[in-house]
Design an enzyme around this catalytic site. Structure first.
Site, PDB file in Angstrom:
ATOM      1  N   GLN A  75       9.804  50.124  -7.090  1.00 57.24           N
ATOM      2  CA  GLN A  75      10.609  50.042  -8.323  1.00 57.24           C
ATOM      3  C   GLN A  75      12.072  50.414  -8.045  1.00 57.24           C
ATOM      4  OE1 GLN A  75      10.293  48.913 -11.354  1.00 57.24           O
ATOM      5  NE2 GLN A  75       8.190  48.245 -11.112  1.00 57.24           N
ATOM      6  N   SER A  76      12.626  49.916  -6.946  1.00 59.47           N
ATOM      7  CA  SER A  76      14.005  50.250  -6.575  1.00 59.47           C
ATOM      8  C   SER A  76      15.032  49.629  -7.525  1.00 59.47           C
ATOM      9  CB  SER A  76      14.271  49.752  -5.152  1.00 59.47           C
ATOM     10  OG  SER A  76      15.646  49.816  -4.853  1.00 59.47           O
ATOM     11  N   ASN A  77      15.865  50.468  -8.125  1.00 57.71           N
ATOM     12  CA  ASN A  77      16.989  49.968  -8.916  1.00 57.71           C
ATOM     13  C   ASN A  77      18.056  49.378  -8.008  1.00 57.71           C
ATOM     14  OD1 ASN A  77      16.047  51.095 -11.521  1.00 57.71           O
ATOM     15  ND2 ASN A  77      16.403  53.053 -10.511  1.00 57.71           N
TER      16      ASN A  77
END
Ligand code: PLP
Length: 337
Positions: A75-77
């Site tokens: 879930q890397s921004n």
């Protein structure tokens, strides 16, 4: 500090607003709380990585790259903002996503930031948890080079001196806004992870001789390691923008008491902080970074570290797209693949 000499591509909506949070300030009965809205940088629902990517992707263009590679947790921004900026500059983007949390539900693996990575046209590969993800990225780059491509590698979080220039700029922007508002800033607080945000802010605040202290609330590493990472990067960043020697070790302060069970795993207090900001201010935090940063800040207000009469700026570094990868944490049924 003269940032005008570094190549830069304008992606972000700047300056981001600096606004008072009256309801949160009243509820905590402590300092006046202000928020620097870096969740409003514009690209693909915003966030702090866009400021770094303005400098990183300008370097990619100057080097003649035809594909951008980066890595992060599922879930890397950072990966999502890289995919969006790469799309806008019409360059390919390939992302290596690490299964860092062990979460296997559908929302975490496919919704939130992962959905947006796909919408922006990035190609994605997944790998198991790995302590040397930047090393893994070098292997991926070798594959692309063997195919005749010219990859530009962005480290996790965009955290190298070039990326941190984005937060040197943010420090100057923040102090300019505070000066215009006649606001005396007593402390700045934000969530710290791969260290580029805190390093750039420290280099900027120290380079300007602002005298404003900064606290990073850690989301992964223990305090000593986090402070060492930030200090090294802050020194290199200060040197790059002509302020060598400006950063002192004691300028670097991190608090890793609010990590909980680990990176990317919400805590009861982080979920409570997300609900509090949503209900009091209409502002969305996120489970991985800003929820923990705000939970730490609220706890430290209650413990008396920040007092009535002071003005504190919390930097909202973004991440709300990640909420949709954590539906189950809020007590709703999450779908299992
Ligand atoms: C990456 C990130 C941070 C931490 O910034 P670093 O420069 O990696 O320390 C904080 N908040 C959000 C929402 C992020 O995506």
């Amino acid at each position: 500090m003269n940032l005008g000499r570094f190549p830069r591509i304008r992606f972000a909506h700047l300056p981001t607003p600096l606004e008072h949070l009256p309801n949160l300030s009243r509820a905590l009965e402590g300092p006046e709380i202000f928020m620097k809205r870096d969740d409003c940088t514009g690209m693909s629902s915003g966030g702090n990585k866009t400021r770094k990517l303005e400098f990183l992707l300008a370097e990619a263009r100057a080097q003649g790259a035809d594909i951008v590679l980066t890595q992060g947790a599922t879930q890397s921004n950072h990966a999502r903002q890289t995919a969006a900026c790469a799309a806008k500059m019409r360059i390919d983007c390939h992302i290596l996503l690490e299964d860092r949390t062990g979460k296997t539900d559908h929302d975490y693996r496919q919704s939130g930031n992962v959905l947006l990575d796909h919408l922006h046209g990035a190609t994605i590969e997944h790998c198991a948890a790995n302590p040397d993800m930047n090393g893994e990225l070098v292997k991926v780059a070798a594959r692309f080079k063997a195919d005749g491509r010219k990859p530009y590698l962005i480290p996790g979080g965009g955290s190298n001196p070039t990326g941190a220039l984005g937060y040197v700029n943010a420090a100057m922007e923040l102090m300019g806004q505070a000066n215009d508002m006649g606001l005396k800033v007593d402390h700045v607080v934000h969530a710290t992870g791969s260290a580029g945000t805190q390093a750039g802010l420290i280099a900027g605040l120290a380079g300007m001789r602002s005298g404003v202290p900064l606290l990073g609330v850690g989301v992964r590493a223990p305090r000593d390691r986090q402070e060492e990472n930030v200090f090294k990067l802050a020194c290199a960043t200060a040197e790059m923008c002509g302020a060598a020697g400006a950063v002192r070790r004691e300028d670097v302060v991190a608090n890793s008491d609010y990590v909980g069970a680990g990176y990317g795993l919400s805590t009861p207090d982080s979920l409570a902080a997300i609900r509090t900001l949503a209900r009091l201010e209409g502002i969305l935090l996120d489970p991985v970074y800003t929820g923990k940063g705000m939970a730490g800040f609220i706890d430290l207000v209650r413990k008396g570290m920040f007092k009535k009469g002071q003005n504190i700026v919390f930097i909202h570094t973004g991440g709300s797209a990640g909420l949709f990868g954590y539906v189950g944490d809020f007590g709703f049924a999450s779908r299992h693949a």
